[in-house]
Design a protein around this motif. Structure first.
Motif, PDB file in Angstrom:
ATOM      1  N   LYS A 116     -34.419 -15.128   3.778  1.00 53.67           N
ATOM      2  CA  LYS A 116     -34.790 -13.887   4.464  1.00 53.67           C
ATOM      3  C   LYS A 116     -34.156 -13.924   5.850  1.00 53.67           C
ATOM      4  O   LYS A 116     -34.554 -14.702   6.705  1.00 53.67           O
ATOM      5  N   GLY A 117     -33.180 -13.077   6.059  1.00 52.67           N
ATOM      6  CA  GLY A 117     -32.440 -13.068   7.316  1.00 52.67           C
ATOM      7  C   GLY A 117     -33.002 -12.108   8.338  1.00 52.67           C
ATOM      8  O   GLY A 117     -34.106 -11.579   8.193  1.00 52.67           O
ATOM      9  N   ILE A 118     -32.228 -11.865   9.362  1.00 55.17           N
ATOM     10  CA  ILE A 118     -32.633 -11.038  10.496  1.00 55.17           C
ATOM     11  C   ILE A 118     -33.081  -9.647  10.051  1.00 55.17           C
ATOM     12  O   ILE A 118     -34.073  -9.129  10.536  1.00 55.17           O
ATOM     13  N   ARG A 119     -32.390  -9.063   9.112  1.00 60.95           N
ATOM     14  CA  ARG A 119     -32.718  -7.694   8.700  1.00 60.95           C
ATOM     15  C   ARG A 119     -33.943  -7.605   7.799  1.00 60.95           C
ATOM     16  O   ARG A 119     -34.481  -6.525   7.610  1.00 60.95           O
ATOM     17  N   TYR A 120     -34.379  -8.707   7.234  1.00 65.03           N
ATOM     18  CA  TYR A 120     -35.455  -8.670   6.249  1.00 65.03           C
ATOM     19  C   TYR A 120     -36.674  -7.886   6.734  1.00 65.03           C
ATOM     20  O   TYR A 120     -37.172  -6.993   6.055  1.00 65.03           O
ATOM     21  N   TRP A 121     -37.183  -8.225   7.914  1.00 66.10           N
ATOM     22  CA  TRP A 121     -38.415  -7.597   8.396  1.00 66.10           C
ATOM     23  C   TRP A 121     -38.208  -6.144   8.779  1.00 66.10           C
ATOM     24  O   TRP A 121     -39.081  -5.311   8.541  1.00 66.10           O
ATOM     25  N   ILE A 122     -37.075  -5.804   9.344  1.00 66.62           N
ATOM     26  CA  ILE A 122     -36.891  -4.421   9.786  1.00 66.62           C
ATOM     27  C   ILE A 122     -36.453  -3.496   8.667  1.00 66.62           C
ATOM     28  O   ILE A 122     -36.521  -2.280   8.828  1.00 66.62           O
ATOM     29  N   LYS A 123     -36.082  -4.030   7.513  1.00 61.79           N
ATOM     30  CA  LYS A 123     -35.710  -3.137   6.416  1.00 61.79           C
ATOM     31  C   LYS A 123     -36.850  -2.959   5.404  1.00 61.79           C
ATOM     32  O   LYS A 123     -36.648  -2.376   4.349  1.00 61.79           O
ATOM     33  N   GLN A 124     -38.028  -3.411   5.737  1.00 58.84           N
ATOM     34  CA  GLN A 124     -39.192  -3.228   4.870  1.00 58.84           C
ATOM     35  C   GLN A 124     -39.580  -1.745   4.843  1.00 58.84           C
ATOM     36  O   GLN A 124     -39.481  -1.055   5.862  1.00 58.84           O
ATOM     37  N   PRO A 125     -40.022  -1.245   3.699  1.00 58.08           N
ATOM     38  CA  PRO A 125     -40.457   0.156   3.620  1.00 58.08           C
ATOM     39  C   PRO A 125     -41.504   0.519   4.678  1.00 58.08           C
ATOM     40  O   PRO A 125     -41.527   1.629   5.183  1.00 58.08           O
ATOM     41  N   SER A 126     -42.363  -0.422   5.037  1.00 58.57           N
ATOM     42  CA  SER A 126     -43.396  -0.155   6.043  1.00 58.57           C
ATOM     43  C   SER A 126     -42.808   0.082   7.437  1.00 58.57           C
ATOM     44  O   SER A 126     -43.522   0.517   8.340  1.00 58.57           O
ATOM     45  N   ASN A 127     -41.513  -0.174   7.637  1.00 55.69           N
ATOM     46  CA  ASN A 127     -40.855   0.056   8.917  1.00 55.69           C
ATOM     47  C   ASN A 127     -40.082   1.375   8.936  1.00 55.69           C
ATOM     48  O   ASN A 127     -39.351   1.664   9.863  1.00 55.69           O
ATOM     49  N   SER A 128     -40.255   2.196   7.925  1.00 52.05           N
ATOM     50  CA  SER A 128     -39.549   3.473   7.828  1.00 52.05           C
ATOM     51  C   SER A 128     -39.944   4.409   8.967  1.00 52.05           C
ATOM     52  O   SER A 128     -41.132   4.613   9.232  1.00 52.05           O
TER      53      SER A 128
END
Length: 138
Positions: A116-128
């Motif tokens: 899980k890289g840098i983008r993993y957390w910010i590309k979660q649906p909950s971050n839409s």
């Protein structure tokens, strides 16, 4: 120099360790952060430079030089399986200290978030942003 900036006064934090330095930058590590982020460190400019976008050409070159030295050092002492490397910029971008700093984070196959890289957390649906707009309108 900014008197309120911990990276401008690196010597005042007895725990902060300067591992490498060159003309314009340091590579630092803090032992208290090593238990969870084993081997992690930061490349920071010596002079107060608020964001990565304000780095001079010399600071860029020196940052790259220390990034390569840090990798060799971390490969030798920690043998990571990969790296996450990145700049957070601005409060919304996750920058908690307004002094440019490059995160150098060794990654290991046996860690819970391996892969899980840098983008993993910010590309979660909950971050839409759309979801955020819908929640604000309720």
């Amino acid at each position: 120099m900014n008197n309120d900036c911990p990276f401008c006064q690196i010597g005042l934090d007895p725990e902060q360790q300067i591992i490498f330095e060159n003309k314009t930058c340091y590579f630092i590590q803090k032992p208290s952060e090593q238990e969870i982020l084993e081997g992690s460190g930061l490349v920071i400019p010596k002079t107060h430079t608020q964001t990565v976008f304000e780095l001079s050409a010399e600071q860029w070159r020196d940052s790259q030089d220390l990034l390569k030295k840090a990798k060799d050092y971390l490969d030798h002492f920690h043998s990571p399986d990969g790296y996450s490397v990145g700049w957070n910029t601005g409060e919304v971008g996750g920058q908690s200290i307004p002094h440019a700093h490059l995160h150098v984070i060794p990654r290991y196959k046996d860690e819970p978030y391996a892969g899980k890289g840098i983008r993993y957390w910010i590309k979660q649906p909950s971050n839409s942003r759309q979801l955020s707009k819908e929640m604000r309108s309720q």
